[in-house]
Scaffold this motif. Sequence first.
Motif, short mmCIF file in Angstrom:
data_model
loop_
_atom_site.label_atom_id
_atom_site.label_comp_id
_atom_site.label_asym_id
_atom_site.label_seq_id
_atom_site.Cartn_x
_atom_site.Cartn_y
_atom_site.Cartn_z
N ALA A 189 0.85 -1.21 0.00
CA ALA A 189 0.00 0.00 0.00
C ALA A 189 0.88 1.25 0.00
O ALA A 189 0.61 2.22 -0.73
CB ALA A 189 -0.90 -0.01 1.23
N LEU A 190 1.92 1.21 0.80
CA LEU A 190 2.85 2.35 0.85
C LEU A 190 3.51 2.57 -0.51
O LEU A 190 3.63 3.70 -0.99
CB LEU A 190 3.92 2.10 1.92
N GLY A 191 3.91 1.47 -1.13
CA GLY A 191 4.54 1.55 -2.44
C GLY A 191 3.61 2.16 -3.47
O GLY A 191 4.01 3.03 -4.25
N ARG A 192 2.35 1.70 -3.44
CA ARG A 192 1.36 2.22 -4.41
C ARG A 192 1.13 3.71 -4.20
O ARG A 192 1.11 4.49 -5.15
CB ARG A 192 0.04 1.45 -4.28
N SER A 193 0.96 4.09 -2.94
CA SER A 193 0.69 5.51 -2.67
C SER A 193 1.91 6.38 -3.00
O SER A 193 1.76 7.51 -3.48
CB SER A 193 0.25 5.73 -1.21
N MET A 194 3.10 5.83 -2.78
CA MET A 194 4.30 6.58 -3.12
C MET A 194 4.42 6.79 -4.63
O MET A 194 4.73 7.90 -5.09
CB MET A 194 5.53 5.82 -2.59
N VAL A 195 4.13 5.74 -5.36
CA VAL A 195 4.17 5.85 -6.83
C VAL A 195 3.16 6.90 -7.29
O VAL A 195 3.46 7.75 -8.14
CB VAL A 195 3.88 4.47 -7.48
N HIS A 196 1.98 6.85 -6.69
CA HIS A 196 0.92 7.80 -7.04
C HIS A 196 1.36 9.24 -6.72
O HIS A 196 1.20 10.14 -7.55
CB HIS A 196 -0.36 7.45 -6.28
N ALA A 197 1.92 9.42 -5.52
CA ALA A 197 2.36 10.77 -5.11
C ALA A 197 3.46 11.30 -6.02
O ALA A 197 3.43 12.46 -6.45
CB ALA A 197 2.86 10.72 -3.66
N LEU A 198 4.40 10.43 -6.34
CA LEU A 198 5.50 10.85 -7.23
C LEU A 198 4.97 11.20 -8.62
O LEU A 198 5.42 12.15 -9.26
CB LEU A 198 6.56 9.75 -7.32
N GLU A 199 3.97 10.42 -9.04
CA GLU A 199 3.37 10.68 -10.35
C GLU A 199 2.71 12.06 -10.36
O GLU A 199 2.85 12.84 -11.31
CB GLU A 199 2.34 9.59 -10.62
N GLN A 200 2.00 12.36 -9.27
CA GLN A 200 1.33 13.67 -9.16
C GLN A 200 2.35 14.81 -9.17
O GLN A 200 2.06 15.91 -9.65
CB GLN A 200 0.50 13.74 -7.87
N LEU A 201 3.52 14.55 -8.61
CA LEU A 201 4.56 15.58 -8.54
C LEU A 201 5.46 15.58 -9.77
O LEU A 201 6.47 16.26 -9.82
CB LEU A 201 5.42 15.36 -7.29
N SER A 202 5.10 14.75 -10.75
CA SER A 202 5.89 14.62 -11.98
C SER A 202 7.33 14.19 -11.69
O SER A 202 8.28 14.65 -12.32
CB SER A 202 5.93 15.94 -12.76
#
Lengths: 355, 158
Positions: B63-76
């Motif tokens: 879950a942490l990995g998924r949310s981190m990927v998502h957050a990084l994606e949002q931050l480009s």
Amino acid sequence: MAEAAVGPDRPTLYEQRLQTLSRVLTTRARIAQTPRQMVWALNKARLFRYIPVVPAGQRHRIPLLLIFAIMNRPSILDLRPGHSFVEHMVQCGYDVYLLDWGVPGIEDQELKFDDYTLEYLPRAIRKMKAVSGVEEFSLLGWCIGAILTTIYAAMRPDDGLRNLLLLTAPLDFSNRQGLTFARWTDSRYFPLEKVLAAFGNMPGEMIDYGAKMLKPVENFVGNYARLWDIIDDPRAVEAWHAMNTWVTDCIPMAGAAYRQLIDDFYRHDRLMRGELVIRGQRVDLSRVRANLFTMIAEGDHITPPCQSVSIMDKVSSRDKELFRIPGGHIGIMAGSAAHKLTWPHIEKWLGTRSE
Amino acid sequence: MNDGPGGSAKPFDPFEPYRGMRDASLDAVARVMVDAVNSEGYAQASGAMLDACLTASTPFREALGRSMVHALEQLSLPSRQEVASLAARFTNLEMRLDDMDAKLDAVFAAQQKAAATAASPAEAPNPAPPAPAAGKRTRPAGAEAGLPGKRGMRGSKR
């Protein structure tokens, strides 16, 4: 505080002891100080050449390449000035090279023994040959480094390898009752794939914990009790500090290589059974023709002697010697008696075969 | 245990009498512990503990990995896997460079050999340099000083 009433010297003495204790437990000793120069690099791997101190005409012709394990720093081979195998060999007139595998990152989790032995090692050797100007060379492999060098020697017997030195080489995994690691990593108990899925690479701390748990009292208690015993002897404390600096400097092991180590070696003993396949080719130990020197540490609990004996009958080398020495896995090369016992013997064996 | 100067100069240590007792008890405990960790029971128990820890932590880690990927994606920003993939590509590039380095070394070696062969008849009046005897060796320029060669070293810029 209670000692203050006993005499004026007592607080100072204990203060000194505590200061020493604090220093050696919280700082890093300066290790690996023999002058060297990096001559090649690939990914995290580095090839170093130690600056010769003996004039070219008096040096041994054949260069020596040192290969250590992939889950520890190779600085144990050059621990501290005055007590360094590298320094000793340089002073004896060898052209010494050291291949440092470096610290694998998450991008290296797919690195296997195949890559180390057939990609990195041959390239480093090619560079060593180019720098030294000599086509022949000697290889010294210690611990897992001995597995890598043995595989290399079997896969590339015509590359110019003249002398192969194996120190505490974990090659034979058939005696499962005698191998604690084999018991711990048994497929019934050890969740290998879960560990690698969680971490990618095998964390250095877990490897270190496993090694220490082989002798838990000695490593977790006795080691520090010994420090307290020698605390007033600066030379002994410095030796302890240097060794502790190396021991606590854990590095991870590439995930795929760790999987191979457990599955191919500990669980199935594929190398000795002639079933190990590297890059699609079976590793045939009978193809090893180099002069072979195998050193066994009689008191080795990490690589028990039974793991290093059978290689002698598998290789085709005509010139081979099995040398048993009292001491432990690391102690034989870095212990206080190493410079009197181990290093001279290696030098004597290698010296006559390096011209 | 103490290798240093001792004897009469050694200060009084109130713990000295207990040292032998301590060592004896440590030895006894050590033997018991070595037997314990060598048992099937220990292997089974430690494996089970590790398995339980990893099983329990996996959902959180994922879950942490998924949310981190998502957050990084949002931050480009690139994810960990993307950076790792880039690093792997750099390593491949390094290998190609190393291949070229090997070929250049071979070319230089061949050139030197050819030049030496061509030069030897012309230098006949002068005594030819002796062939490298045992204990001596021929070295490329720069090697004696520990240098990697004329063309410098890729890794030195790191």
